[in-house]
Design a protein around this motif. Structure first.
Motif, short mmCIF file in Angstrom:
data_model
loop_
_atom_site.label_atom_id
_atom_site.label_comp_id
_atom_site.label_asym_id
_atom_site.label_seq_id
_atom_site.Cartn_x
_atom_site.Cartn_y
_atom_site.Cartn_z
N ALA A 321 31.40 38.22 29.83
CA ALA A 321 31.49 39.37 30.45
C ALA A 321 30.81 39.23 31.82
O ALA A 321 29.97 40.38 32.31
CB ALA A 321 30.84 40.48 29.43
N THR A 322 30.75 38.27 32.51
CA THR A 322 30.21 38.15 33.80
C THR A 322 30.72 39.25 34.85
O THR A 322 29.79 39.84 35.39
CB THR A 322 30.63 36.80 34.51
N THR A 323 32.16 39.31 34.78
CA THR A 323 32.46 40.31 35.74
C THR A 323 32.29 41.81 35.26
O THR A 323 31.69 42.49 36.05
CB THR A 323 34.17 40.19 35.70
N THR A 375 22.75 45.12 44.15
CA THR A 375 24.07 46.02 44.04
C THR A 375 25.08 45.06 45.17
O THR A 375 26.43 44.66 44.59
CB THR A 375 24.05 47.35 44.61
N GLU A 376 24.71 44.48 46.30
CA GLU A 376 25.50 43.68 47.14
C GLU A 376 25.83 42.59 46.70
O GLU A 376 26.93 42.12 46.96
CB GLU A 376 24.69 43.90 48.59
N VAL A 377 25.05 41.91 45.98
CA VAL A 377 25.60 40.67 45.40
C VAL A 377 26.56 40.76 44.53
O VAL A 377 27.46 39.99 44.37
CB VAL A 377 24.19 39.74 44.65
N HIS A 378 26.34 41.83 43.53
CA HIS A 378 27.47 41.94 42.45
C HIS A 378 28.73 42.18 43.28
O HIS A 378 29.77 41.83 42.67
CB HIS A 378 26.91 43.04 41.61
N ALA A 383 34.23 40.97 44.74
CA ALA A 383 35.16 40.75 45.80
C ALA A 383 35.98 39.34 45.90
O ALA A 383 37.04 39.14 46.03
CB ALA A 383 34.46 41.11 47.22
N LYS A 384 34.86 38.42 45.78
CA LYS A 384 35.32 36.91 45.57
C LYS A 384 36.44 37.03 44.35
O LYS A 384 37.59 36.29 44.69
CB LYS A 384 34.37 35.90 45.51
N LYS A 385 36.23 37.44 43.25
CA LYS A 385 37.09 37.52 42.19
C LYS A 385 38.56 38.29 42.57
O LYS A 385 39.57 37.79 42.13
CB LYS A 385 36.36 38.00 41.00
N THR A 390 43.90 38.04 43.40
CA THR A 390 45.15 38.31 44.15
C THR A 390 45.80 37.09 44.85
O THR A 390 47.39 37.16 44.64
CB THR A 390 44.68 39.28 45.30
N LEU A 391 45.28 36.19 45.19
CA LEU A 391 45.98 34.96 45.75
C LEU A 391 46.88 34.06 44.87
O LEU A 391 47.86 33.74 44.95
CB LEU A 391 44.95 34.21 46.56
#
Length: 397
Positions: A321-323, A375-378, A383-385, A390-391
């Motif tokens: 459950a990291t995400t 909050t910003e780090v999460h 966003a990286k995920k 998506t790619l």
């Protein structure tokens, strides 16, 4: 306000915890022993003696040593948080709750007997030594920046470094120290169990911080030639970063559970005030500005409760459950802060005084938006995920 308990046993435990917190713990909220660096050792012992007598000590861990499911734990920890002192009294507070979970998952039988048992009984507190001074380039939100080093010397490890913002270190009896190990290109870390206090771990100062709910406050410490026997390595050597994830996803979610209870109580106080206090010829709640704030509180609290239970269910299904925990941490911490802020506003002058817990709820939730991942780090991680998924989807499409 609280979502339904998922099982009969969690309902029975949660109800007992709520009665204890409301009837026994709440009257202690104005106790001068609950000071700026957290409740004193004397107050903790007094509250825990009453929790034992009431049969609500460490309620999320059953007498046979098994752990409630995460959804069941959510039901119980939300109720424990109805007072900022509640989790301290019934032993569901950070960092002990997360440390108990981790030692229970990866500790040996001997380590559990020596280090876990006194934590579960509430006779000892613990500290998790990971964060380091930012001014020295140490680890914070990025654990790979870990500078504390552990070098093997025969059947011992020798640890040197400095730690900062270590919650509960003052007065703790059990420590989990995270240090960099190995010489490969890829960063590796190991976790070590240590008895506290220890002469090689010197407390330099307890920081003055915005929050004040956790016993021992948040300390800065110097670790100077700390020798730890190999049998006190927690889990396997060089697996510390993996174990940190084992601990952090449930631990950041249980922060959400506890603070949900505190902010729900702040909302109760604001509702009571708005439905009894009159201004300009009518009750405050009949003024649209105040009534709408309470309506927004109701919406935010319901969304937070559902987010907590959703993430708990993902953990119960066996996922790391990291995400999901990142999503929950952001959504819940931000929503609960909005609620606490509105409660302060509704109470006016009383909201910025310490006559109620509303002022403390505001301070605690402001701090929670930073610890266990800002909050910003999460959001950056999410966003990286999104980019990666998506790619990859476009590639396979």
């Amino acid at each position: 306000m609280f979502t339904p308990c998922p099982t009969d046993r969690s309902r029975e435990i949660a109800d007992r915890v709520e009665r204890f917190v409301r009837d026994v713990v709440v009257p202690y909220e104005q106790d001068p022993r609950a000071a700026s660096h957290g409740p004193s050792a004397e107050l903790v012992e007094e509250l825990r003696a009453k929790a034992r007598a009431a049969g609500v000590m460490t309620p999320h861990i059953l007498p046979d040593g098994s752990h409630l499911t995460q959804r069941e734990t959510a039901a119980v920890l939300k109720r424990s948080g109805l007072s900022p002192l509640g989790p301290v009294a019934v032993n569901t507070m950070a960092p002990d709750e997360g440390n108990m979970f981790l030692i229970g998952k990866v500790g040996t039988a001997a380590q559990k007997a020596r280090f876990l048992a006194p934590l579960v009984s509430g006779e000892a507190r613990s500290a998790f030594f990971m964060t380091e001074p930012a001014e020295e380039g140490g680890a914070g939100s990025d654990p790979s920046m870990l500078q504390t080093r552990a070098v093997q010397d025969g059947n011992e490890w020798v640890i040197r470094g400095r730690k900062k913002f270590i919650t509960g270190a003052e007065g703790a009896k059990v420590g989990i120290v995270m240090a960099r190990t190995g010489d490969g290109e890829r960063a590796q870390a190991t976790m070590f169990l240590v008895d506290l206090p220890h002469p090689a771990i010197r407390l330099e100062r307890v920081l003055d911080t915005i929050d004040s709910s956790m016993p021992g406050g948040h300390a800065q410490l110097l670790i100077d030639d700390l020798r730890v026997p190999a049998d006190q390595v927690l889990g396997e050597a060089h697996e510390g970063f993996r174990y940190a994830q084992v601990r952090l996803s449930p631990a950041r979610l249980s922060h959400c559970m506890r603070w949900f209870g505190t902010v729900a109580r702040a909302d109760e106080i604001a509702r009571a005030y708005a439905t009894t206090r009159k201004a300009f010829g009518k009750l405050l709640i009949d003024h649209e500005g105040v009534g709408f704030m309470l309506a927004e509180n109701l919406i935010d609290l319901q969304q937070a409760a559902l987010m907590i239970d959703w993430c708990a269910g993902v953990l119960d299904d066996g996922s790391s459950a990291t995400t999901e925990s990142s999503m929950a941490k952001v959504a819940v911490s931000e929503a609960l802060f909005r609620v606490a802020d509105r409660c302060v506003q509704i109470l006016g002058g009383n909201g910025v005084s310490r006559d109620t817990i509303v002022e403390q709820a505001f301070r605690e939730l402001r701090a929670f938006r930073i610890y266990d991942g800002p909050t910003e780090v999460h959001k950056w991680s999410l966003a990286k995920k999104i980019k990666r998924d998506t790619l990859e989807g476009a590639h396979h499409g």
